[in-house]
Design a protein around this motif. Structure first.
Motif, PDB file in Angstrom:
ATOM      1  N   PRO A   1      31.622  57.752  42.296  1.00 16.10           N
ATOM      2  CA  PRO A   1      33.086  57.674  42.421  1.00 16.10           C
ATOM      3  C   PRO A   1      33.628  56.272  42.728  1.00 16.10           C
ATOM      4  O   PRO A   1      34.757  55.972  42.347  1.00 16.10           O
ATOM      5  N   ILE A   2      32.863  55.425  43.410  1.00 15.92           N
ATOM      6  CA  ILE A   2      33.413  54.099  43.720  1.00 15.92           C
ATOM      7  C   ILE A   2      33.632  53.260  42.464  1.00 15.92           C
ATOM      8  O   ILE A   2      34.423  52.327  42.470  1.00 15.92           O
ATOM      9  N   TRP A   3      32.930  53.604  41.389  1.00 18.06           N
ATOM     10  CA  TRP A   3      33.088  52.861  40.139  1.00 18.06           C
ATOM     11  C   TRP A   3      34.111  53.503  39.210  1.00 18.06           C
ATOM     12  O   TRP A   3      34.526  52.888  38.223  1.00 18.06           O
ATOM     13  N   ALA A   4      34.531  54.720  39.513  1.00 15.73           N
ATOM     14  CA  ALA A   4      35.421  55.457  38.611  1.00 15.73           C
ATOM     15  C   ALA A   4      36.759  54.736  38.394  1.00 15.73           C
ATOM     16  O   ALA A   4      37.281  54.721  37.278  1.00 15.73           O
ATOM     17  N   ASP A   5      37.298  54.149  39.464  1.00 19.67           N
ATOM     18  CA  ASP A   5      38.591  53.466  39.309  1.00 19.67           C
ATOM     19  C   ASP A   5      38.452  51.944  39.447  1.00 19.67           C
ATOM     20  O   ASP A   5      39.452  51.237  39.610  1.00 19.67           O
ATOM     21  N   ALA A   6      37.228  51.457  39.354  1.00 20.31           N
ATOM     22  CA  ALA A   6      37.009  50.011  39.439  1.00 20.31           C
ATOM     23  C   ALA A   6      37.485  49.321  38.164  1.00 20.31           C
ATOM     24  O   ALA A   6      37.424  49.893  37.072  1.00 20.31           O
ATOM     25  N   ASP A   7      37.945  48.118  38.328  1.00 19.16           N
ATOM     26  CA  ASP A   7      38.364  47.309  37.188  1.00 19.16           C
ATOM     27  C   ASP A   7      37.131  47.035  36.319  1.00 19.16           C
ATOM     28  O   ASP A   7      36.088  46.628  36.844  1.00 19.16           O
ATOM     29  N   PRO A   8      37.218  47.251  35.017  1.00 16.23           N
ATOM     30  CA  PRO A   8      36.071  46.966  34.146  1.00 16.23           C
ATOM     31  C   PRO A   8      35.541  45.538  34.285  1.00 16.23           C
ATOM     32  O   PRO A   8      34.335  45.304  34.161  1.00 16.23           O
ATOM     33  N   LYS A   9      36.430  44.584  34.603  1.00 20.16           N
ATOM     34  CA  LYS A   9      35.987  43.204  34.819  1.00 20.16           C
ATOM     35  C   LYS A   9      35.066  43.114  36.039  1.00 20.16           C
ATOM     36  O   LYS A   9      34.113  42.337  36.044  1.00 20.16           O
ATOM     37  N   ASP A  10      35.351  43.918  37.068  1.00 17.65           N
ATOM     38  CA  ASP A  10      34.497  43.908  38.260  1.00 17.65           C
ATOM     39  C   ASP A  10      33.143  44.569  37.973  1.00 17.65           C
ATOM     40  O   ASP A  10      32.115  44.136  38.496  1.00 17.65           O
ATOM     41  N   ILE A  11      33.152  45.600  37.155  1.00 18.74           N
ATOM     42  CA  ILE A  11      31.894  46.243  36.772  1.00 18.74           C
ATOM     43  C   ILE A  11      31.039  45.274  35.954  1.00 18.74           C
ATOM     44  O   ILE A  11      29.836  45.133  36.199  1.00 18.74           O
ATOM     45  N   THR A  12      31.664  44.585  35.025  1.00 20.02           N
ATOM     46  CA  THR A  12      30.943  43.595  34.219  1.00 20.02           C
ATOM     47  C   THR A  12      30.424  42.468  35.099  1.00 20.02           C
ATOM     48  O   THR A  12      29.284  42.010  34.942  1.00 20.02           O
TER      49      THR A  12
ATOM     50  N   ALA B   1      24.904  51.458  46.798  1.00 19.54           N
ATOM     51  CA  ALA B   1      24.744  51.742  48.232  1.00 19.54           C
ATOM     52  C   ALA B   1      25.345  50.622  49.084  1.00 19.54           C
ATOM     53  O   ALA B   1      26.077  50.887  50.053  1.00 19.54           O
ATOM     54  N   HIS B   2      25.068  49.378  48.740  1.00 20.60           N
ATOM     55  CA  HIS B   2      25.609  48.252  49.504  1.00 20.60           C
ATOM     56  C   HIS B   2      27.122  48.115  49.319  1.00 20.60           C
ATOM     57  O   HIS B   2      27.840  47.783  50.267  1.00 20.60           O
ATOM     58  N   THR B   3      27.603  48.374  48.126  1.00 23.29           N
ATOM     59  CA  THR B   3      29.047  48.299  47.869  1.00 23.29           C
ATOM     60  C   THR B   3      29.780  49.396  48.631  1.00 23.29           C
ATOM     61  O   THR B   3      30.842  49.154  49.217  1.00 23.29           O
ATOM     62  N   LEU B   4      29.226  50.577  48.661  1.00 19.57           N
ATOM     63  CA  LEU B   4      29.816  51.678  49.429  1.00 19.57           C
ATOM     64  C   LEU B   4      29.864  51.315  50.914  1.00 19.57           C
ATOM     65  O   LEU B   4      30.875  51.551  51.587  1.00 19.57           O
ATOM     66  N   SER B   5      28.793  50.726  51.409  1.00 20.38           N
ATOM     67  CA  SER B   5      28.767  50.276  52.802  1.00 20.38           C
ATOM     68  C   SER B   5      29.861  49.244  53.057  1.00 20.38           C
ATOM     69  O   SER B   5      30.562  49.295  54.077  1.00 20.38           O
ATOM     70  N   ALA B   6      30.030  48.295  52.128  1.00 24.68           N
ATOM     71  CA  ALA B   6      31.080  47.275  52.271  1.00 24.68           C
ATOM     72  C   ALA B   6      32.465  47.908  52.281  1.00 24.68           C
ATOM     73  O   ALA B   6      33.324  47.511  53.084  1.00 24.68           O
ATOM     74  N   LEU B   7      32.688  48.870  51.407  1.00 25.80           N
ATOM     75  CA  LEU B   7      33.991  49.542  51.374  1.00 25.80           C
ATOM     76  C   LEU B   7      34.255  50.267  52.690  1.00 25.80           C
ATOM     77  O   LEU B   7      35.378  50.218  53.227  1.00 25.80           O
ATOM     78  N   ASN B   8      33.238  50.934  53.212  1.00 18.24           N
ATOM     79  CA  ASN B   8      33.399  51.646  54.480  1.00 18.24           C
ATOM     80  C   ASN B   8      33.667  50.686  55.635  1.00 18.24           C
ATOM     81  O   ASN B   8      34.487  50.964  56.505  1.00 18.24           O
TER      82      ASN B   8
ATOM     83  N   ARG C   1      30.620  40.424  46.241  1.00 13.58           N
ATOM     84  CA  ARG C   1      29.867  39.263  46.724  1.00 13.58           C
ATOM     85  C   ARG C   1      29.154  39.593  48.039  1.00 13.58           C
ATOM     86  O   ARG C   1      28.017  39.188  48.257  1.00 13.58           O
ATOM     87  N   TRP C   2      29.804  40.354  48.922  1.00  4.87           N
ATOM     88  CA  TRP C   2      29.160  40.783  50.151  1.00  4.87           C
ATOM     89  C   TRP C   2      27.961  41.667  49.825  1.00  4.87           C
ATOM     90  O   TRP C   2      26.876  41.503  50.399  1.00  4.87           O
ATOM     91  N   ALA C   3      28.146  42.599  48.905  1.00  7.13           N
ATOM     92  CA  ALA C   3      27.041  43.483  48.503  1.00  7.13           C
ATOM     93  C   ALA C   3      25.895  42.683  47.899  1.00  7.13           C
ATOM     94  O   ALA C   3      24.717  42.940  48.178  1.00  7.13           O
ATOM     95  N   PHE C   4      26.214  41.698  47.060  1.00  4.58           N
ATOM     96  CA  PHE C   4      25.172  40.862  46.462  1.00  4.58           C
ATOM     97  C   PHE C   4      24.349  40.178  47.536  1.00  4.58           C
ATOM     98  O   PHE C   4      23.126  40.037  47.408  1.00  4.58           O
ATOM     99  N   SER C   5      24.992  39.738  48.615  1.00  5.06           N
ATOM    100  CA  SER C   5      24.276  39.033  49.690  1.00  5.06           C
ATOM    101  C   SER C   5      23.254  39.926  50.380  1.00  5.06           C
ATOM    102  O   SER C   5      22.318  39.434  50.995  1.00  5.06           O
ATOM    103  N   ARG C   6      23.437  41.222  50.275  1.00  9.66           N
ATOM    104  CA  ARG C   6      22.511  42.175  50.909  1.00  9.66           C
ATOM    105  C   ARG C   6      21.337  42.540  49.998  1.00  9.66           C
ATOM    106  O   ARG C   6      20.385  43.161  50.427  1.00  9.66           O
ATOM    107  N   LEU C   7      21.432  42.171  48.739  1.00 10.65           N
ATOM    108  CA  LEU C   7      20.398  42.548  47.766  1.00 10.65           C
ATOM    109  C   LEU C   7      19.165  41.658  47.828  1.00 10.65           C
ATOM    110  O   LEU C   7      18.108  42.039  47.324  1.00 10.65           O
TER     111      LEU C   7
END
Length: 196
Positions: free
Chosen positions: A136-147, A166-173, A186-192
């Protein structure tokens, strides 16, 4: 380690009955096939009967990941379970480099494989079509952000998308933001870590 667990088997005969028994087939890189662990002193024969009875009760799908590490003995046992006329078992072998060769070395098994399917990375178009349906977090995401997320971290790979999600969901929360954006990504990427 691949573990196939069966719970709550009740045998036909009173002397063989037991509840909440766990039968495991452990397929480890060590090449050992172990079954019957966790049985209350009833032995491996009862464990095999319990496993086969459970597989015969209704259709099941057994997914064996990292199948390239399975030994000939392990593959033969899986074939034996699949061939039993009373089991209702579908087997899916999933693996990386060397999986096809490992399975092909077992002609009795490989002749029974209905479809050989090679999976490749998702293209950008496939990512844009699939990922909004994935979570669901990707359902309304901007296609540019998904790309952006795919080009920087996921690279068309579902395992990477699962970690990133998982990391993006954590960031949103943590931030209370309602929607994925590039700052959250970018925050999620730093956790990867460096593996992406």
């Amino acid at each position: 380690m691949i573990t196939f667990e069966l719970y709550r088997h009740q045998a036909r005969h009173e002397q063989d009955s037991f509840a909440a028994t766990v039968t495991r087939i452990g397929c480890a890189k060590s090449g050992r096939l172990e079954y019957g662990h966790g049985l209350p002193d009833l032995g491996r024969a009862v464990g095999r009967r319990a496993l086969k009875a459970t597989l015969a009760a209704h259709p099941r799908t057994l997914v064996l990941d990292e199948a390239q590490w399975l030994s000939s003995e392990q593959l033969e046992y899986i074939r034996y379970l699949w061939d039993d006329p009373y089991t209702q078992l579908a087997v899916i072998f999933v693996g990386g480099e060397g999986c096809h060769a490992t399975l092909r070395k077992e002609p009795m098994l490989s002749s029974r494989i209905f479809i050989w399917q090679r999976f490749t990375r998702l293209t950008t178009d496939e990512v844009l079509e699939t990922i909004p349906l994935y979570h669901p977090i990707w359902a309304d995401a901007d296609p540019k952000d998904i790309t952006y997320a795919d080009s920087r971290a996921a690279h068309g790979n579902f395992r990477n998308w699962a970690r990133l999600t998982a990391h993006t969901l954590s960031a949103l929360n943590r931030t209370g933001r309602p929607r994925v954006d590039q700052e959250v990504l970018r925050w999620a990427f730093s956790r990867l870590g460096s593996g992406t």
